[in-house]
Design an enzyme around this catalytic site. Structure first.
Site, PDB file in Angstrom:
ATOM      1  CG  HIS A 142      42.946  39.813  53.383  1.00 26.33           C
ATOM      2  ND1 HIS A 142      43.332  40.147  52.236  1.00 26.33           N
ATOM      3  CD2 HIS A 142      41.985  38.617  53.485  1.00 26.33           C
ATOM      4  CE1 HIS A 142      42.333  39.573  51.254  1.00 26.33           C
ATOM      5  NE2 HIS A 142      41.305  38.483  52.386  1.00 26.33           N
ATOM      6  CG  HIS A 154      49.459  43.045  46.194  1.00 23.65           C
ATOM      7  ND1 HIS A 154      49.458  42.128  45.794  1.00 23.65           N
ATOM      8  CD2 HIS A 154      48.129  43.326  46.506  1.00 23.65           C
ATOM      9  CE1 HIS A 154      48.374  41.104  46.119  1.00 23.65           C
ATOM     10  NE2 HIS A 154      47.560  42.372  46.305  1.00 23.65           N
ATOM     11  CG  ASP A 179      44.157  48.159  50.208  1.00 19.89           C
ATOM     12  OD1 ASP A 179      42.616  47.849  50.053  1.00 19.89           O
ATOM     13  OD2 ASP A 179      44.838  47.027  50.601  1.00 19.89           O
TER      14      ASP A 179
END
Length: 332
Positions: free
Chosen positions: A219, A258, A314
């Site tokens: 996460h 994702h 990210d």
């Protein structure tokens, strides 16, 4: 009765806060496109939007900012607790414990009226930057910096962290990062908070559950793993062999793919542009060259194309944090 691993096919509720179209790469907060918010809003304005389902007037935003800034400071007891924490502790463990500890000095901890819950939300939101910055200064053997109530949350955080006023590009970059991470439907950490609060527990317990869930490398902790990967590649010329070896050995390439997005993560597009603005001030991060080459190689390979594996938020956000001098364990 049936087992639904990962709740892939289970709808636990609907969010009125975010709209996500994973196929088209669309993210909206309360009907407003994330790109518009990242370009034109502040984090505080986005929080008001998410809490009230509408944008504030100028007067409402000023009043809301005043409420938040009045709660910037930590009590002497919380400061003492921060100073007593072992310096080798993980910042996420510290954050989780300190959010939980805020309940200890709130006599209305168990009051579940809307007015009380709103006050707690302002309190936790406002004090979190002081907790994070304060612990990092403690472990570096530096004096804590008092928050400045004349500054917005992003600027104040960098001020408390570094003891000097940040440049406009750096402060805006943190503001944008906060906006991009402000909401994402009922994701893992939100779900964890919902499970806790559904037992009629208190908000501090719910947010403690959320922070603990966010910490996980599947996460919020994913950005640290992206940085480890980029550092391990070695150089621009080694990117292609790294990708091929990863595919051959069936090793996951961090920062790609994702659970929701089956096209380019819209947040990744924004964060990539934000990184460019930061690097104009801080100087180019050599890892950006590796990251861009990795994206180029991956997105020309059928393995990634067929599986809709694109860079996520990210992949580039960690480069911004490193450029600002954040230790890697602070990224999440």
């Amino acid at each position: 009765m049936h087992i639904d691993k990962g709740l892939d096919n289970t709808i636990i509720g609907e969010s009125r806060k975010s709209f996500i179209d994973g196929q088209a790469g669309i993210l909206e907060y309360v009907g407003i496109d994330i790109d518009d918010l990242a370009r034109n809003s502040t984090f505080e304005e986005v929080v008001f939007l998410l809490w009230n389902d509408r944008l504030p007037t100028a007067a409402e935003l000023e009043s809301f900012e005043t409420e938040l800034r009045a709660e910037y400071s930590l009590s002497s007891e919380m400061v003492g607790m921060l100073k007593s924490i072992p310096h080798d502790a993980s910042p996420m463990h510290v954050l989780r414990s300190m959010v939980s500890s805020l309940a200890l000095e709130d006599p209305d901890c168990n009051d579940q009226s809307l007015e009380s819950e709103r006050r707690k939300a302002i309190r936790v939101l406002s004090k979190t930057p002081a907790i994070i910055a304060g612990f990092d200064r403690c472990r570096r053997g530096l004096e804590l910096i008092d928050p400045d109530p004349s500054l917005n949350m992003a600027t104040n955080f960098l001020w408390m962290l570094n003891g000097e006023m940040p440049g406009e590009a750096s402060a805006r970059a943190i503001d944008v990062c906060l906006i991009l991470h402000a909401d994402h439907g009922i994701n893992a950490s939100t779900f964890a908070a919902m499970v806790t609060i559904a037992t009629q527990s208190d908000m501090y317990s719910a947010l403690t559950s959320a922070v603990g869930t966010l910490r996980g490398p599947l996460h919020g902790g994913a950005n640290e793993r992206v940085m480890h990967m980029l550092q391990s590649i070695g150089g621009h010329d080694e990117v292609e062999s790294f990708v091929m070896n990863s595919l051959e050995n069936k090793t996951r390439i961090m920062g790609f793919g994702h659970r929701v997005y089956k096209s380019y993560d819209p947040r990744a597009t924004i964060i990539k542009k934000t990184a460019d603005e930061v690097f104009k001030v801080t100087g180019m991060n050599p890892l950006l060259d590796i990251a861009m080459k990795l994206e180029e190689v991956a997105l020309s390979d059928s393995y990634f194309i067929d599986r809709n594996l694109y860079p996520n938020v990210d992949f580039y956000s960690d480069l911004i944090y490193e450029a600002m001098g954040f230790p890697m364990d602070m990224f999440t």
